[in-house]
Design a protein around this motif. Structure first.
Motif, PDB file in Angstrom:
ATOM      1  N   LEU A  67      -3.495  -6.190   1.670  1.00  0.00           N
ATOM      2  CA  LEU A  67      -4.026  -4.929   1.159  1.00  0.00           C
ATOM      3  C   LEU A  67      -5.553  -4.952   1.144  1.00  0.00           C
ATOM      4  O   LEU A  67      -6.194  -3.937   1.431  1.00  0.00           O
ATOM      5  CB  LEU A  67      -3.484  -4.660  -0.251  1.00  0.00           C
ATOM      6  CG  LEU A  67      -2.016  -4.234  -0.342  1.00  0.00           C
ATOM      7  CD1 LEU A  67      -1.570  -4.223  -1.794  1.00  0.00           C
ATOM      8  CD2 LEU A  67      -1.793  -2.864   0.290  1.00  0.00           C
ATOM      9  N   ARG A  68      -6.131  -6.097   0.829  1.00  0.00           N
ATOM     10  CA  ARG A  68      -7.590  -6.216   0.849  1.00  0.00           C
ATOM     11  C   ARG A  68      -8.133  -6.097   2.265  1.00  0.00           C
ATOM     12  O   ARG A  68      -9.284  -5.702   2.472  1.00  0.00           O
ATOM     13  CB  ARG A  68      -8.019  -7.540   0.222  1.00  0.00           C
ATOM     14  CG  ARG A  68      -8.000  -7.548  -1.306  1.00  0.00           C
ATOM     15  CD  ARG A  68      -8.690  -8.770  -1.866  1.00  0.00           C
ATOM     16  NE  ARG A  68      -7.959  -9.982  -1.555  1.00  0.00           N
ATOM     17  CZ  ARG A  68      -7.030 -10.527  -2.336  1.00  0.00           C
ATOM     18  NH1 ARG A  68      -6.732  -9.938  -3.489  1.00  0.00           N
ATOM     19  NH2 ARG A  68      -6.402 -11.637  -1.994  1.00  0.00           N
ATOM     20  N   GLU A  69      -7.313  -6.440   3.260  1.00  0.00           N
ATOM     21  CA  GLU A  69      -7.731  -6.330   4.652  1.00  0.00           C
ATOM     22  C   GLU A  69      -7.659  -4.902   5.174  1.00  0.00           C
ATOM     23  O   GLU A  69      -8.113  -4.625   6.280  1.00  0.00           O
ATOM     24  CB  GLU A  69      -6.855  -7.226   5.537  1.00  0.00           C
ATOM     25  CG  GLU A  69      -7.077  -8.714   5.304  1.00  0.00           C
ATOM     26  CD  GLU A  69      -6.183  -9.563   6.183  1.00  0.00           C
ATOM     27  OE1 GLU A  69      -5.407  -8.996   6.976  1.00  0.00           O
ATOM     28  OE2 GLU A  69      -6.251 -10.800   6.075  1.00  0.00           O
ATOM     29  N   GLY A  70      -7.065  -3.989   4.389  1.00  0.00           N
ATOM     30  CA  GLY A  70      -7.017  -2.600   4.798  1.00  0.00           C
ATOM     31  C   GLY A  70      -5.658  -2.110   5.231  1.00  0.00           C
ATOM     32  O   GLY A  70      -5.520  -0.973   5.677  1.00  0.00           O
ATOM     33  N   PRO A  73       0.463  -0.173   1.991  1.00  0.00           N
ATOM     34  CA  PRO A  73       1.613  -0.824   1.344  1.00  0.00           C
ATOM     35  C   PRO A  73       2.870  -0.802   2.210  1.00  0.00           C
ATOM     36  O   PRO A  73       3.643  -1.763   2.214  1.00  0.00           O
ATOM     37  CB  PRO A  73       1.796   0.010   0.068  1.00  0.00           C
ATOM     38  CG  PRO A  73       0.437   0.524  -0.237  1.00  0.00           C
ATOM     39  CD  PRO A  73      -0.182   0.808   1.098  1.00  0.00           C
ATOM     40  N   ASP A  74       3.082   0.276   2.967  1.00  0.00           N
ATOM     41  CA  ASP A  74       4.240   0.338   3.859  1.00  0.00           C
ATOM     42  C   ASP A  74       4.167  -0.742   4.924  1.00  0.00           C
ATOM     43  O   ASP A  74       5.159  -1.411   5.221  1.00  0.00           O
ATOM     44  CB  ASP A  74       4.322   1.715   4.526  1.00  0.00           C
ATOM     45  CG  ASP A  74       4.962   2.755   3.624  1.00  0.00           C
ATOM     46  OD1 ASP A  74       5.840   2.375   2.826  1.00  0.00           O
ATOM     47  OD2 ASP A  74       4.598   3.930   3.711  1.00  0.00           O
ATOM     48  N   ALA A  75       2.995  -0.890   5.524  1.00  0.00           N
ATOM     49  CA  ALA A  75       2.828  -1.903   6.566  1.00  0.00           C
ATOM     50  C   ALA A  75       2.983  -3.302   5.999  1.00  0.00           C
ATOM     51  O   ALA A  75       3.563  -4.194   6.645  1.00  0.00           O
ATOM     52  CB  ALA A  75       1.463  -1.751   7.237  1.00  0.00           C
ATOM     53  N   VAL A  76       2.488  -3.517   4.796  1.00  0.00           N
ATOM     54  CA  VAL A  76       2.592  -4.843   4.168  1.00  0.00           C
ATOM     55  C   VAL A  76       4.050  -5.197   3.894  1.00  0.00           C
ATOM     56  O   VAL A  76       4.515  -6.282   4.245  1.00  0.00           O
ATOM     57  CB  VAL A  76       1.775  -4.869   2.861  1.00  0.00           C
ATOM     58  CG1 VAL A  76       2.069  -6.151   2.078  1.00  0.00           C
ATOM     59  CG2 VAL A  76       0.283  -4.782   3.167  1.00  0.00           C
ATOM     60  N   ILE A 108      -6.507  -4.689  -6.380  1.00  0.00           N
ATOM     61  CA  ILE A 108      -7.047  -3.653  -5.513  1.00  0.00           C
ATOM     62  C   ILE A 108      -6.852  -2.319  -6.214  1.00  0.00           C
ATOM     63  O   ILE A 108      -5.930  -2.153  -7.017  1.00  0.00           O
ATOM     64  CB  ILE A 108      -6.334  -3.666  -4.136  1.00  0.00           C
ATOM     65  CG1 ILE A 108      -7.057  -2.762  -3.144  1.00  0.00           C
ATOM     66  CG2 ILE A 108      -4.883  -3.251  -4.265  1.00  0.00           C
ATOM     67  CD1 ILE A 108      -6.542  -2.906  -1.726  1.00  0.00           C
ATOM     68  N   LYS A 109      -7.735  -1.357  -5.918  1.00  0.00           N
ATOM     69  CA  LYS A 109      -7.661  -0.049  -6.547  1.00  0.00           C
ATOM     70  C   LYS A 109      -7.230   1.009  -5.532  1.00  0.00           C
ATOM     71  O   LYS A 109      -7.336   0.802  -4.334  1.00  0.00           O
ATOM     72  CB  LYS A 109      -9.018   0.326  -7.145  1.00  0.00           C
ATOM     73  CG  LYS A 109      -9.485  -0.610  -8.247  1.00  0.00           C
ATOM     74  CD  LYS A 109     -10.841  -0.187  -8.790  1.00  0.00           C
ATOM     75  CE  LYS A 109     -11.305  -1.126  -9.888  1.00  0.00           C
ATOM     76  NZ  LYS A 109     -12.640  -0.730 -10.412  1.00  0.00           N
TER      77      LYS A 109
END
Length: 304
Positions: A67-70, A73-76, A108-109
């Protein structure tokens, strides 16, 4: 008449004890209402499901990093199912990390998620072109529109704000979602034509199967593109960037690497290459959480 058999064995709730009833009665006498009494914590700790963070530490560490890499959430969540190091380990669905972000549990926000905060979409109005450079995008094959056939591309260029002469041509294949970006020394048709020819030439004899059609807008820089790549060429209606949505989507990803107030056309060649590589290795839910690079390789193997 038989009465229905009722049993309390299936009930899972806990009844109040005599002591708790007396305590509530005392609080009512003091003038407290139901909300104030509930604030005392009567049975509140038993009515909430515990968080699942402790059950899947490996997934949570992986999710926080990606998530920090951009990544979304679906992709993660989808890509985690394909990662060997997470195979057989407990994981969460995409919705749960989103909820944890809202609760402030994840590192992360919401503002850090590129697609969580979105602007109101513009209306899609199609205008007739006053300068037609070739066939209309309305004539593009249905297989290209439906992303069923490999080899149909969309092209665009972003001019730099500093000089106004440089540009970033980006082409995206509709089915595999692969993006090829480069840096140009100008915005004329010759510069764009030369870059497109170099890209096509890099595939050698397979170029005919890789490039079946391209689609762009009616900018003059695309006027000579038909001679550089031997494929069908289609042009969008004016002010209708949504007609080449694959390219617009990837340009949005490319702009993540542009400083605020800057332009994609001002990006140095090294950063352009880095941004394109990042885009091509970003898992996509629509691709079964595979990356465009992986899907492109699969399609190329079918041709060669």
């Amino acid at each position: 008449m038989d009465q229905c058999k009722c049993s309390a064995e299936s009930r899972t709730f806990q009844r109040l004890s005599p002591f708790e009833r007396g305590e509530i009665k005392a609080l009512l006498r003091e003038g407290l209402g139901a909300p104030a009494i509930a604030a005392h914590g009567k049975n509140r700790k038993n009515c909430r499901k515990p968080l699942k963070i402790a059950e899947c530490p490996d997934f949570m560490a992986y999710a926080g990093e990606k998530l920090r890499e951009g990544r979304s959430p679906d992709a993660v969540a989808g890509r985690a199912k394909l990662e060997p190091e997470l195979s057989g380990k407990p994981a969460l669905c995409a919705k749960t990390p989103c909820n944890y972000i809202d609760l402030g549990i994840m590192p992360i926000k919401n503002i850090d998620l590129a697609l969580k905060v979105r602007r109101k979409p513009k209306s899609k109005k199609v205008r007739q072109s006053k300068r037609a450079l070739g066939a209309s995008i309305e004539d593009r094959p249905e297989a290209a529109e439906a992303r069923e056939e490999f080899g149909h591309w969309e092209i665009d260029s972003a001019a730099g704000k500093k000089s106004g002469k440089s540009a970033v041509p980006a082409i995206v294949e509709r089915k595999a979602r692969i993006q090829i970006a480069a840096e140009l020394g100008g915005r004329d048709s010759g510069a764009v034509d030369s870059a497109a020819g170099q890209v096509a030439g890099s595939f050698g004899e397979a170029a005919g199967g890789v490039f079946k059609s391209t689609a762009g807008d009616n900018g003059r820089e695309f006027a000579g593109r038909g001679g550089a790549v031997e494929c069908a060429v289609y042009f969008c209606h004016p002010y209708s960037s949504f007609e080449k949505g694959a390219n617009e989507r990837h340009n949005g990803l490319l702009r993540r690497f542009v400083e605020k107030g800057g332009s994609a056309g001002d990006m140095p060649a090294q950063l352009i290459s880095k941004a394109a590589d990042w885009n091509n290795n970003l898992p996509r839910k629509i691709l079964g959480c595979k990356t465009p690079a992986e899907m492109f390789e699969i399609e190329i193997l079918k041709i060669t």
